[in-house]
Design a protein around this motif. Sequence first.
Motif, short mmCIF file in Angstrom:
data_model
loop_
_atom_site.label_atom_id
_atom_site.label_comp_id
_atom_site.label_asym_id
_atom_site.label_seq_id
_atom_site.Cartn_x
_atom_site.Cartn_y
_atom_site.Cartn_z
N TYR A 66 -10.50 8.81 37.07
CA TYR A 66 -10.16 9.37 35.77
C TYR A 66 -9.43 8.33 34.92
N ASP A 67 -9.71 8.37 33.64
CA ASP A 67 -8.94 7.55 32.70
C ASP A 67 -7.64 8.31 32.38
N VAL A 68 -6.51 7.68 32.72
CA VAL A 68 -5.21 8.36 32.64
C VAL A 68 -4.95 8.91 31.23
N GLU A 69 -5.10 8.04 30.25
CA GLU A 69 -4.73 8.45 28.90
C GLU A 69 -5.63 9.56 28.35
N SER A 70 -6.95 9.40 28.59
CA SER A 70 -7.81 10.43 27.99
C SER A 70 -7.74 11.75 28.76
N LEU A 71 -7.51 11.67 30.09
CA LEU A 71 -7.34 12.90 30.85
C LEU A 71 -6.08 13.64 30.39
N ARG A 72 -5.02 12.87 30.20
CA ARG A 72 -3.76 13.48 29.74
C ARG A 72 -3.95 14.09 28.35
N PHE A 73 -4.62 13.36 27.51
CA PHE A 73 -4.86 13.85 26.15
C PHE A 73 -5.66 15.17 26.18
N GLU A 74 -6.69 15.21 27.02
CA GLU A 74 -7.54 16.40 27.09
C GLU A 74 -6.78 17.60 27.67
N ILE A 75 -6.00 17.35 28.71
CA ILE A 75 -5.21 18.45 29.28
C ILE A 75 -4.19 18.95 28.26
N GLY A 76 -3.57 18.00 27.56
CA GLY A 76 -2.63 18.37 26.49
C GLY A 76 -3.30 19.25 25.44
N LYS A 77 -4.55 18.89 25.12
CA LYS A 77 -5.28 19.67 24.12
C LYS A 77 -5.58 21.09 24.62
N ILE A 78 -5.95 21.18 25.90
CA ILE A 78 -6.21 22.50 26.48
C ILE A 78 -4.95 23.36 26.42
N LEU A 79 -3.81 22.73 26.73
CA LEU A 79 -2.55 23.48 26.70
C LEU A 79 -2.10 23.76 25.27
N GLY A 80 -2.64 23.00 24.32
CA GLY A 80 -2.23 23.19 22.92
C GLY A 80 -1.08 22.29 22.50
N LEU A 81 -0.86 21.21 23.29
CA LEU A 81 0.29 20.34 23.01
C LEU A 81 0.01 19.36 21.87
N ASP A 82 -1.20 19.41 21.34
CA ASP A 82 -1.54 18.55 20.20
C ASP A 82 -1.15 19.22 18.87
N LYS A 83 -0.59 20.42 18.98
CA LYS A 83 -0.20 21.13 17.75
C LYS A 83 1.32 21.17 17.64
N LYS A 84 1.80 21.67 16.51
CA LYS A 84 3.24 21.82 16.31
C LYS A 84 3.64 23.27 16.42
N TYR A 85 4.81 23.52 16.95
CA TYR A 85 5.29 24.89 17.12
C TYR A 85 6.70 25.03 16.57
N LYS A 86 6.89 26.11 15.83
CA LYS A 86 8.23 26.43 15.35
C LYS A 86 8.84 27.48 16.28
N VAL A 87 10.07 27.19 16.69
CA VAL A 87 10.71 27.98 17.74
C VAL A 87 12.04 28.53 17.22
N ILE A 88 12.31 29.79 17.52
CA ILE A 88 13.67 30.30 17.31
C ILE A 88 14.28 30.64 18.66
N ILE A 89 15.59 30.58 18.71
CA ILE A 89 16.32 30.93 19.93
C ILE A 89 17.24 32.09 19.61
N VAL A 90 17.06 33.18 20.32
CA VAL A 90 17.89 34.37 20.08
C VAL A 90 18.95 34.43 21.17
N GLY A 91 20.20 34.31 20.75
CA GLY A 91 21.31 34.22 21.71
C GLY A 91 21.74 32.77 21.83
N ALA A 92 22.89 32.44 21.21
CA ALA A 92 23.33 31.04 21.20
C ALA A 92 24.46 30.81 22.19
N GLY A 93 24.43 31.53 23.30
CA GLY A 93 25.39 31.31 24.38
C GLY A 93 25.03 30.06 25.17
#
Lengths: 212, 212
Positions: A66-93
């Motif tokens: 396997y090509d390390v970089e392209s395999l990582r890129f493809e798995i990242g894409k499957i997981l959706g890590l190529d996109k941006k996510y806005k996150v809130i945290i409820v409870g600031a303890g």
Amino acid sequence: MEKNGKISSAVIRRLPKYYRYLGELKRMGVNKTSSRELSEMTGFSASQIRQDLNNFGGFGQQGFGYDVESLRFEIGKILGLDKKYKVIIVGAGNIGEAIANYTGFYEADYEVVSLFDKNPKLIGLSIRNAVIRDIDYIEEYLKAEKVDIAVICTPKSVCQQIAEKIVACGIKAIWNFAPKDLKMPEGVYVENVHLNESLFSLTYYYNKLKGE
Amino acid sequence: MEKNGKISSAVIRRLPKYYRYLGELKRMGVNKTSSRELSEMTGFSASQIRQDLNNFGGFGQQGFGYDVESLRFEIGKILGLDKKYKVIIVGAGNIGEAIANYTGFYEADYEVVSLFDKNPKLIGLSIRNAVIRDIDYIEEYLKAEKVDIAVICTPKSVCQQIAEKIVACGIKAIWNFAPKDLKMPEGVYVENVHLNESLFSLTYYYNKLKGE
């Protein structure tokens, strides 16, 4: 990339691990890898790994690895890590604050846009550019802002009620650190991190090892 | 209590959940429960629950249900929650600090006796009566004090090396928050909490829900 939509959750659980190890190989300057090498790193069998990656159309060629970089890129894409996510945290303890500060969090493109709490001493403070807002305004906030993921770090006594409130505002993905299983309608995904359960399992195996 | 030593890890994973829900029933003043009620609470099937509890000699009587308090007590005993554990936390950053402050931690008898860090600004400070000590003295400390569980909250670059060091001092149970799988000898149990992997799985399912 996926052959079909019926990938088992066990496979999905392993993908982040492949992604992480491929990242380590990349940082070490390694370009090519094999199911055997990945097997040694991850502890999964080589045939398991080949089968997992076949689920997604198969990467790499028999005998060429396997090509390390392209395999990582493809798995990242499957997981959706190529996109941006806005996150809130409820409870600031403690846990909420730790998650907001957790740098591992920022390897992919997750942005904590706000925290929410009911403690007047915390409201108005910031953690890494994210303001802690009054929990009473969470619905107003969610109506105005696009948020992808909500992290729940509240006491268990209020987590279900808060989860229902934010789901009513359109939240579909909850990362739950409160020690309670949330009852959510269809179409909402909850990922639990139940620290106590993890610690109790560890305790069981520790006692086994000691022969008690 | 156990019929034999070969309880599957899937069963062991479910026991802390039973324990937690039985605690909730107890707090609500409920004395008796059934596999059906536990099924509704936990999401596992009633027959799964009966089978799990049978592994340990069987609690309750057909048709009479389970006594909440004694079932919780027995499961707690199986997990080892009737004993006391001394815990150290290695790495007093965000996660380490949150774990030290985490009150859920204290439901059972876990005592954080010390934290360790290399940051001179942290060394000497205390979190809930536990002093943050210089990481260079960890071996000395472990030779002098009895410690049951070590929580690793260090960066991943040093976690393997630190784990080897403390295992050489007799530590057999590691709760690992560093985003790396530790390679440990036989006779050491590692329970991983890989936050990134959990978040990445959530991300995958979130995208599925959105139909992307």
